[in-house]
Design an enzyme around this catalytic site. Structure first.
Site, PDB file in Angstrom:
ATOM      1  N   SER A 140     -23.561  19.027 -47.810  1.00  0.00           N
ATOM      2  CA  SER A 140     -22.567  18.829 -46.548  1.00  0.00           C
ATOM      3  C   SER A 140     -22.645  19.997 -45.552  1.00  0.00           C
ATOM      4  O   SER A 140     -22.810  21.153 -46.353  1.00  0.00           O
ATOM      5  CB  SER A 140     -21.109  18.362 -47.193  1.00  0.00           C
ATOM      6  OG  SER A 140     -20.298  18.440 -45.870  1.00  0.00           O
ATOM      7  N   TYR A 153     -13.341  20.658 -51.618  1.00  0.00           N
ATOM      8  CA  TYR A 153     -14.447  19.990 -51.265  1.00  0.00           C
ATOM      9  C   TYR A 153     -15.548  21.055 -50.604  1.00  0.00           C
ATOM     10  O   TYR A 153     -16.848  20.928 -51.097  1.00  0.00           O
ATOM     11  CB  TYR A 153     -14.263  18.877 -50.121  1.00  0.00           C
ATOM     12  CG  TYR A 153     -15.388  18.118 -49.675  1.00  0.00           C
ATOM     13  CD1 TYR A 153     -15.839  17.052 -50.555  1.00  0.00           C
ATOM     14  CD2 TYR A 153     -16.084  18.533 -48.458  1.00  0.00           C
ATOM     15  CE1 TYR A 153     -17.083  16.363 -50.141  1.00  0.00           C
ATOM     16  CE2 TYR A 153     -16.967  17.517 -48.073  1.00  0.00           C
ATOM     17  CZ  TYR A 153     -17.469  16.628 -48.708  1.00  0.00           C
ATOM     18  OH  TYR A 153     -18.664  15.811 -48.439  1.00  0.00           O
TER      19      TYR A 153
END
Length: 253
Positions: A140, A153
């Protein structure tokens, strides 16, 4: 209805029922793969060249017997051929402030987003080696740039990108492993978060220099490319798919 597996090489895709996951399944089957589509959720749909297997990634990480049983299932479905591509796509995104995130939330984030890709790689490395295979980790943009409440995350994605770069030192030329670092992707989940907020969604799009967010199929097609012979010299790379937003500086003026 009897499923048909006419494609001889196999790709294992985690998180196959999510927005990017569905696109990955479609693009890999279009590219001549049979797909082992795994997800925590159960799917009873039947498609040619797609076999759905339920997989609880936390159990996979914490329970060696569970992992061994999963390998047996994969071996049975592929008739002992094994997989040629491993696409570590599944992830959980738990948003919580550093002051309040629980141990369970933190550990779940690491189990699913980081440890599962590692142990899946470890479990299938010999099969991938035998089949001249490739691994793609869906990381990501949060690996390098993040926002408030994304600490768990973002940390797992930074570690996943780092693992991708570092693992090649052990793997060498046996198996290629690369990562994709997407920014905003127009999945159903993203769109649902902006339901009734059209102006905010438009601002999100325009903040990307490309003038839009990405599509799941664009990420999936990049993953297919990275597993192909056309990317034969790409090893240990973490490729940005950000629409240019990775180069943006957000100023208050």
């Amino acid at each position: 209805m009897q499923q048909k597996f006419t494609n001889k090489k196999w790709a294992l895709i985690t998180g196959a029922l999510g927005g990017i996951g569905k696109a990955l399944v479609k693009e890999f089957t279009n590219d001549g793969y049979s797909v082992l589509a795994t997800d925590l959720k159960i799917c009873n749909d039947n498609f040619d060249n797609v076999c759905f297997l339920q997989l609880d990634l936390e159990s996979f990480v914490l329970d060696e017997a569970y992992a061994a049983e999963f390998y047996k299932k994969v071996n049975a479905v592929t008739d002992g051929v094994g997989i040629t591509s491993l696409i570590n796509n599944a992830a959980v995104q738990i948003l919580a402030d550093t002051r309040f995130i629980s141990r369970q939330q933190w550990n779940t984030s690491f189990n699913v987003n980081l440890s599962a890709p590692f142990f899946l790689t470890q479990l299938f490395i010999d099969d991938l080696d035998r089949n001249s295979g490739s691994i793609v980790n869906i990381s990501s943009i949060h690996a390098t740039q993040t926002k408030k409440q994304f600490v768990a995350y973002a940390t797992t994605k930074a570690a996943l990108s780092s693992m991708t770069r570092n693992m090649v030192l052990d793997i060498g030329n046996r198996v290629r492993i690369n990562a994709i670092e997407p920014a905003a992707i127009a999945t159903d989940m993203l769109k649902a978060g902006f339901y009734g907020k059209d102006e905010l969604y438009k601002r999100l799009e325009m903040f990307h220099p490309l003038g839009r967010v990405g599509t799941p199929s664009e990420i999936a097609k990049l993953a297919v490319f990275l597993t192909s012979d056309n990317a034969g010299f790409v090893q240990g790379a973490c490729i940005s798919a950000s629409g240019g937003i990775q180069g943006c500086l957000s100023d208050p003026i």
